[in-house]
Design a protein around this motif. Structure first.
Motif, mmCIF file in Angstrom:
data_model
loop_
_atom_site.group_PDB
_atom_site.id
_atom_site.type_symbol
_atom_site.label_atom_id
_atom_site.label_comp_id
_atom_site.label_asym_id
_atom_site.label_seq_id
_atom_site.Cartn_x
_atom_site.Cartn_y
_atom_site.Cartn_z
ATOM 1 N N ILE A 27 43.962 31.820 44.074
ATOM 2 C CA ILE A 27 42.948 32.600 44.783
ATOM 3 C C ILE A 27 41.671 32.612 43.950
ATOM 4 C CG2 ILE A 27 44.573 34.112 45.977
ATOM 5 C CD1 ILE A 27 43.947 36.241 43.884
ATOM 6 N N THR A 28 40.577 32.971 44.601
ATOM 7 C CA THR A 28 39.299 33.112 43.905
ATOM 8 C C THR A 28 38.977 34.596 43.787
ATOM 9 O OG1 THR A 28 38.512 31.010 44.796
ATOM 10 C CG2 THR A 28 36.853 32.521 43.911
ATOM 11 N N THR A 29 38.692 35.051 42.584
ATOM 12 C CA THR A 29 38.440 36.465 42.341
ATOM 13 C C THR A 29 36.992 36.820 42.636
ATOM 14 O OG1 THR A 29 37.948 36.043 40.007
ATOM 15 C CG2 THR A 29 40.234 36.548 40.588
ATOM 16 N N THR A 30 36.695 38.096 42.570
ATOM 17 C CA THR A 30 35.337 38.578 42.851
ATOM 18 C C THR A 30 34.311 37.957 41.918
ATOM 19 O OG1 THR A 30 36.284 40.683 43.581
ATOM 20 C CG2 THR A 30 33.938 40.663 43.071
ATOM 21 N N VAL A 146 37.208 40.524 31.214
ATOM 22 C CA VAL A 146 37.978 39.990 32.343
ATOM 23 C C VAL A 146 38.517 41.166 33.154
ATOM 24 C CG1 VAL A 146 39.993 38.647 33.037
ATOM 25 C CG2 VAL A 146 38.600 37.894 31.090
ATOM 26 N N ASP A 147 38.196 41.198 34.443
ATOM 27 C CA ASP A 147 38.624 42.306 35.297
ATOM 28 C C ASP A 147 39.978 41.964 35.931
ATOM 29 O OD1 ASP A 147 38.918 44.493 36.910
ATOM 30 O OD2 ASP A 147 36.951 44.339 37.861
ATOM 31 N N ASP A 148 41.041 42.136 35.151
ATOM 32 C CA ASP A 148 42.372 41.827 35.674
ATOM 33 C C ASP A 148 42.871 42.884 36.654
ATOM 34 O OD1 ASP A 148 43.130 39.310 34.639
ATOM 35 O OD2 ASP A 148 43.377 40.187 32.643
ATOM 36 N N VAL A 149 42.334 44.088 36.595
ATOM 37 C CA VAL A 149 42.687 45.089 37.608
ATOM 38 C C VAL A 149 42.252 44.590 38.986
ATOM 39 C CG1 VAL A 149 42.178 47.409 38.471
ATOM 40 C CG2 VAL A 149 42.670 47.069 36.043
ATOM 41 N N ASP A 150 41.047 44.038 39.067
ATOM 42 C CA ASP A 150 40.561 43.527 40.343
ATOM 43 C C ASP A 150 41.352 42.298 40.774
ATOM 44 O OD1 ASP A 150 38.518 43.889 42.441
ATOM 45 O OD2 ASP A 150 37.884 41.891 41.833
ATOM 46 N N ARG A 153 44.479 43.527 42.280
ATOM 47 C CA ARG A 153 44.159 44.097 43.602
ATOM 48 C C ARG A 153 44.061 43.010 44.647
ATOM 49 N NH1 ARG A 153 39.906 44.012 46.717
ATOM 50 N NH2 ARG A 153 38.611 43.048 45.120
ATOM 51 N N ILE A 154 43.363 41.924 44.327
ATOM 52 C CA ILE A 154 43.172 40.845 45.296
ATOM 53 C C ILE A 154 44.500 40.187 45.653
ATOM 54 C CG2 ILE A 154 42.119 38.570 45.610
ATOM 55 C CD1 ILE A 154 39.771 39.581 43.900
ATOM 56 N N VAL A 155 45.362 39.981 44.656
ATOM 57 C CA VAL A 155 46.687 39.398 44.919
ATOM 58 C C VAL A 155 47.487 40.299 45.865
ATOM 59 C CG1 VAL A 155 48.904 38.785 43.885
ATOM 60 C CG2 VAL A 155 46.783 38.097 42.766
ATOM 61 N N ILE A 156 47.451 41.609 45.594
ATOM 62 C CA ILE A 156 48.177 42.552 46.449
ATOM 63 C C ILE A 156 47.620 42.532 47.866
ATOM 64 C CG2 ILE A 156 48.677 44.989 46.858
ATOM 65 C CD1 ILE A 156 48.704 45.374 43.808
ATOM 66 N N ALA A 186 47.484 51.376 36.747
ATOM 67 C CA ALA A 186 47.841 52.709 37.253
ATOM 68 C C ALA A 186 46.734 53.722 36.985
ATOM 69 C CB ALA A 186 49.147 53.173 36.618
ATOM 70 N N LEU A 187 46.012 53.560 35.880
ATOM 71 C CA LEU A 187 44.913 54.476 35.581
ATOM 72 C C LEU A 187 43.749 54.282 36.551
ATOM 73 C CD1 LEU A 187 44.762 54.340 31.676
ATOM 74 C CD2 LEU A 187 45.623 56.209 33.086
ATOM 75 N N LYS A 188 43.458 53.036 36.905
ATOM 76 C CA LYS A 188 42.304 52.757 37.764
ATOM 77 C C LYS A 188 42.698 52.681 39.237
ATOM 78 C CE LYS A 188 38.971 50.468 35.703
ATOM 79 N NZ LYS A 188 38.115 49.433 35.080
ATOM 80 N N MET A 189 43.850 52.104 39.530
ATOM 81 C CA MET A 189 44.532 52.122 40.814
ATOM 82 C C MET A 189 43.617 51.935 42.026
ATOM 83 S SD MET A 189 47.260 54.928 42.253
ATOM 84 C CE MET A 189 48.031 55.235 40.677
ATOM 85 N N PRO A 190 43.019 50.739 42.224
ATOM 86 C CA PRO A 190 42.243 50.511 43.444
ATOM 87 C C PRO A 190 43.117 50.505 44.691
ATOM 88 C CG PRO A 190 42.467 48.494 42.178
ATOM 89 C CD PRO A 190 43.009 49.581 41.319
ATOM 90 N N ILE A 191 44.388 50.113 44.545
ATOM 91 C CA ILE A 191 45.373 50.255 45.614
ATOM 92 C C ILE A 191 46.515 51.067 45.050
ATOM 93 C CG2 ILE A 191 46.999 49.061 47.145
ATOM 94 C CD1 ILE A 191 45.186 46.660 47.091
ATOM 95 N N ARG A 192 46.901 52.129 45.756
ATOM 96 C CA ARG A 192 47.949 53.022 45.273
ATOM 97 C C ARG A 192 49.248 52.259 45.033
ATOM 98 N NH1 ARG A 192 52.397 55.045 46.977
ATOM 99 N NH2 ARG A 192 53.144 57.061 46.265
#
Length: 412
Positions: A27-30, A146-150, A153-156, A186-192
């Motif tokens: 996938i391509t990230t933001t 590197v925004d691995d949280v994002d 999120r994209i993978v989910i 879990a701290l930032k949690m863009p998707i629960r």
């Protein structure tokens, strides 16, 4: 003999009907990077719609294949009818950090590389004392830009869209550095997420600014006090340096207990199977409350960082405990069915001894994972005692006033 109700199939380990391998996806990230992950579809007898997603995060310098090649995550996926997605971390992107690590290697004789590291808030801090004064040689955060949280999120989001799934049952698990990454998400949690499982991981010292106690998340944490790679107290000595890699585990657990509003600790010795390697474990449970989530900490002695506990050699089996935890916190059941009616609910759940039913009287029958009846109790004034049950997951059949209800119970 009574026919087993369909609800009992929920708790029977799924039978693999065809051989299956995880599929590599891109996938391509933001931020415009092409990132990779593996996706595994659960193999169930009825080919039901998947009930949830497990995001499996590999450790330092490892790969997205590790959970499939070393940790048998497909066993969990098939048992629960969950998709597994396993993202791949990037090599270190910062040249200054790479140069500092090379300097530490030259001084300590280590051969550390940064081929796959998460942007998880893990900072490598190396200090030494000279004439009573402490000097800092390195204090660099790995892949800090590197925004691995994002990325996660994209993978989910893509997986939810591709398979037309609800976001109710998303669980994160990680080993070692993957555990750090799960905690940061879990701290930032863009998707629960419905729960977090960390195996020999911790929380990086750079996360203190993100620890704002907003996101309640059920926690299941495995860690040994003899872990030589991710030290239980966060720091170890190497070649004259004091190396700090994480927060103390006691601080990590304390943070989540307070964030979740969990109850007082209940400690039990874990001896589910005979241990041939000599490892011991305590299970410390901070139970869920009316307005909070539980925290479970398996505190082991003797186990090293790379030891993955299995019932064939150890006092417990990581995969079995993970299945129990996910079953306890999945919002829908593992076949994707709606939750049991409210008048079939049992509290507290997970339970230890006396429980309260939402019926005044009747009987309750408890069935184990194989469908065998494990216990029958009388319900009197809405109360019943489940202490005779062994720890595990049970399907429950409640008969009251000529009606039959079904539910599930996690026995601690």
């Amino acid at each position: 003999m009574l026919k087993k109700m369909s609800i009992f199939a929920l708790y029977v380990i799924a039978i693999t009907v065809t051989a299956a391998e995880p599929v590599r996806k891109t996938i391509t990230t933001t931020d415009g990077l092409n990132r990779e992950y593996m996706l595994y579809m659960p193999q169930t007898a009825g080919n039901e719609k998947p009930a949830g997603i497990i995001v499996a995060l590999h450790g330092y310098n490892s790969s997205m294949n590790t959970f499939f090649s070393s940790y048998s995550i497909t066993t969990v996926a098939d048992a629960l009818n969950f998709i597994v997605v396993s993202p791949q971390a990037l090599p270190e992107q910062n040249n200054d950090t790479k140069e500092k690590v090379e300097q530490v290697n030259a001084l300590t004789g280590n051969k550390l590389t940064l081929d796959a590291v998460w942007g998880c808030g893990l900072a490598v801090k190396a200090t030494f004392k000279l004439l009573g004064v402490t000097f800092t040689f390195i204090d660099n955060e790995l892949n800090r830009n590197v925004d691995d949280v994002d990325f996660i999120r994209i993978v989910i989001e893509k997986t939810l869209a591709d398979y037309d799934m609800s976001s109710a049952n998303i669980f994160l698990t990680g080993t070692s550095m993957g555990g750090y990454m799960a905690y940061r998400y879990a701290l930032k949690m863009p998707i629960r997420i419905a729960g977090l499982i960390s195996i020999t991981g911790s929380m990086g010292t750079r996360l203190t600014g993100e620890m704002n106690r907003l996101n309640k998340t059920p926690i299941c944490d495995f860690h040994s006090i003899d872990d030589e790679v991710v030290p239980y107290n966060g720091t170890y000595k190497d070649g004259g340096f004091d190396i700090t890699l994480a927060l103390k585990m006691s601080d990590v657990i304390d943070y989540w207990v307070k964030t979740n509003g969990a109850g007082n600790a209940i400690t039990e010795t874990v001896d589910y199977y005979p241990s041939t390697r000599g490892f011991t474990a305590e299970k410390i449970t901070y139970p869920a409350t009316a307005n909070g989530n539980e925290v479970i900490h398996y505190k082991m002695t003797g186990a090293h960082h790379s030891d993955f506990l299995r019932k064939e050699t150890d006092c417990m089996d990581y995969l079995e405990e993970i299945i129990k935890f996910i079953n306890a916190h999945a919002i829908t059941d593992t076949n994707g069915n709606k939750p049991a009616p409210s008048n079939a609910l049992i509290a507290p759940n997970p339970a230890y001894g006396t429980v309260k039913f939402n019926v005044n009287d009747g009987i309750a029958e408890f069935y184990d994972l194989s469908g065998r009846k494990a216990l029958t109790i009388n319900i009197e004034n809405s109360l019943g005692d489940v202490s005779p049950l062994k720890p595990g997951v049970y399907a429950v059949r409640i008969i009251s006033s000529g009606k039959i209800f079904t539910s599930k119970l996690i026995k601690r």
